[in-house]
Design an enzyme around this catalytic site. Sequence first.
Site, PDB file in Angstrom:
ATOM      1  N   THR A 154      -3.090  -9.844  -4.228  1.00  0.00           N
ATOM      2  CA  THR A 154      -4.546  -9.641  -4.115  1.00  0.00           C
ATOM      3  C   THR A 154      -4.852  -8.377  -3.317  1.00  0.00           C
ATOM      4  O   THR A 154      -5.813  -7.672  -3.621  1.00  0.00           O
ATOM      5  CB  THR A 154      -5.245 -10.846  -3.452  1.00  0.00           C
ATOM      6  OG1 THR A 154      -4.780 -11.001  -2.112  1.00  0.00           O
ATOM      7  CG2 THR A 154      -5.032 -12.128  -4.240  1.00  0.00           C
ATOM      8  N   GLU A 166      -2.743  -5.724  -3.093  1.00  0.00           N
ATOM      9  CA  GLU A 166      -2.339  -4.583  -3.933  1.00  0.00           C
ATOM     10  C   GLU A 166      -3.500  -4.165  -4.823  1.00  0.00           C
ATOM     11  O   GLU A 166      -3.775  -2.972  -4.997  1.00  0.00           O
ATOM     12  CB  GLU A 166      -1.134  -4.953  -4.809  1.00  0.00           C
ATOM     13  CG  GLU A 166       0.155  -5.144  -4.056  1.00  0.00           C
ATOM     14  CD  GLU A 166       1.299  -5.550  -4.976  1.00  0.00           C
ATOM     15  OE1 GLU A 166       1.283  -5.155  -6.165  1.00  0.00           O
ATOM     16  OE2 GLU A 166       2.197  -6.267  -4.504  1.00  0.00           O
ATOM     17  N   ARG A 217      19.945   7.025 -18.710  1.00  0.00           N
ATOM     18  CA  ARG A 217      18.707   7.026 -17.925  1.00  0.00           C
ATOM     19  C   ARG A 217      18.010   8.387 -18.051  1.00  0.00           C
ATOM     20  O   ARG A 217      16.789   8.467 -18.153  1.00  0.00           O
ATOM     21  CB  ARG A 217      19.055   6.710 -16.467  1.00  0.00           C
ATOM     22  CG  ARG A 217      17.872   6.393 -15.595  1.00  0.00           C
ATOM     23  CD  ARG A 217      18.327   5.958 -14.210  1.00  0.00           C
ATOM     24  NE  ARG A 217      19.043   4.709 -14.211  1.00  0.00           N
ATOM     25  CZ  ARG A 217      18.478   3.502 -14.163  1.00  0.00           C
ATOM     26  NH1 ARG A 217      17.170   3.394 -14.141  1.00  0.00           N
ATOM     27  NH2 ARG A 217      19.213   2.412 -14.154  1.00  0.00           N
ATOM     28  N   ARG A 243      11.676   0.316 -13.524  1.00  0.00           N
ATOM     29  CA  ARG A 243      12.766   1.239 -13.823  1.00  0.00           C
ATOM     30  C   ARG A 243      12.957   2.162 -12.632  1.00  0.00           C
ATOM     31  O   ARG A 243      11.971   2.644 -12.056  1.00  0.00           O
ATOM     32  CB  ARG A 243      12.437   2.106 -15.044  1.00  0.00           C
ATOM     33  CG  ARG A 243      12.207   1.368 -16.330  1.00  0.00           C
ATOM     34  CD  ARG A 243      13.447   0.771 -16.931  1.00  0.00           C
ATOM     35  NE  ARG A 243      14.465   1.781 -17.153  1.00  0.00           N
ATOM     36  CZ  ARG A 243      15.759   1.539 -17.266  1.00  0.00           C
ATOM     37  NH1 ARG A 243      16.213   0.316 -17.157  1.00  0.00           N
ATOM     38  NH2 ARG A 243      16.612   2.499 -17.476  1.00  0.00           N
ATOM     39  N   HIS A 254       4.343  -0.988  -3.648  1.00  0.00           N
ATOM     40  CA  HIS A 254       5.522  -1.814  -3.373  1.00  0.00           C
ATOM     41  C   HIS A 254       5.082  -3.029  -2.566  1.00  0.00           C
ATOM     42  O   HIS A 254       4.300  -2.893  -1.618  1.00  0.00           O
ATOM     43  CB  HIS A 254       6.560  -0.999  -2.582  1.00  0.00           C
ATOM     44  CG  HIS A 254       7.820  -1.752  -2.337  1.00  0.00           C
ATOM     45  ND1 HIS A 254       8.748  -2.003  -3.331  1.00  0.00           N
ATOM     46  CD2 HIS A 254       8.292  -2.341  -1.215  1.00  0.00           C
ATOM     47  CE1 HIS A 254       9.747  -2.701  -2.820  1.00  0.00           C
ATOM     48  NE2 HIS A 254       9.492  -2.923  -1.543  1.00  0.00           N
ATOM     49  N   ASP A 290      11.714   3.600  -3.033  1.00  0.00           N
ATOM     50  CA  ASP A 290      10.728   2.980  -2.138  1.00  0.00           C
ATOM     51  C   ASP A 290      10.569   3.720  -0.819  1.00  0.00           C
ATOM     52  O   ASP A 290      10.407   3.115   0.248  1.00  0.00           O
ATOM     53  CB  ASP A 290      11.057   1.498  -1.906  1.00  0.00           C
ATOM     54  CG  ASP A 290      10.945   0.687  -3.177  1.00  0.00           C
ATOM     55  OD1 ASP A 290      10.121   1.039  -4.037  1.00  0.00           O
ATOM     56  OD2 ASP A 290      11.681  -0.301  -3.329  1.00  0.00           O
TER      57      ASP A 290
END
Length: 193
Positions: free
Chosen positions: A176, A178, A69, A95, A113, A149
């Site tokens: 919609t 977002e 990563r 990711r 989110h 998050d």
Amino acid sequence: MKNIVILISGGGSNMAAIVRAAERERWQERRGARVAAVISNRADARGLSFAREQGIATGVLDHQAYASREDFDAALMSAIDAHQPSLVVLAGFMRILTPGFVAHYAGRLLNVHPSLLPAFTGLHTHRRAIEAGCKFAGATVHQVTAELDHGPILAQAVVPVLPGDDEATLAARVLTQEHLIYPQAITEMLARL
């Protein structure tokens, strides 16, 4: 020029909403800002075609081609930094980013989110909201921190959870919103840069 680099993994509908808002609201003339590049970790991400059609530089870095990563994030940082970004915008970029990556872009890394954070971090937010009996769901634009998050909330939109909703219908209603709040939050961030 305030360059914006957008990271996607799929269809790129939020990226497209941002690009359309930038054009409609003339960010380049009014804010000295532009979407400079769209980068994906998947060569088959449909959003790359849209970006190319708009004349936006695109790039692909397949995360599976890297041993770790950290190696992927280092290569991704290099690709992003080539565009001298003022903002890095995650738009369906699937990711989890390393703390080093997040620290590198501290204060200028944004995400959207599909829940009313801090509720329902992670995946399957719509199913979890329905299963929990929520009357409302929504979306949150936030600055990215090392904790998944989390981070300062910049904007939220609320939608009702309707009787008979399933994951797909609730997801469509949230999406919609977002598309509305993400460009607005970016505009507000640009004013502070």
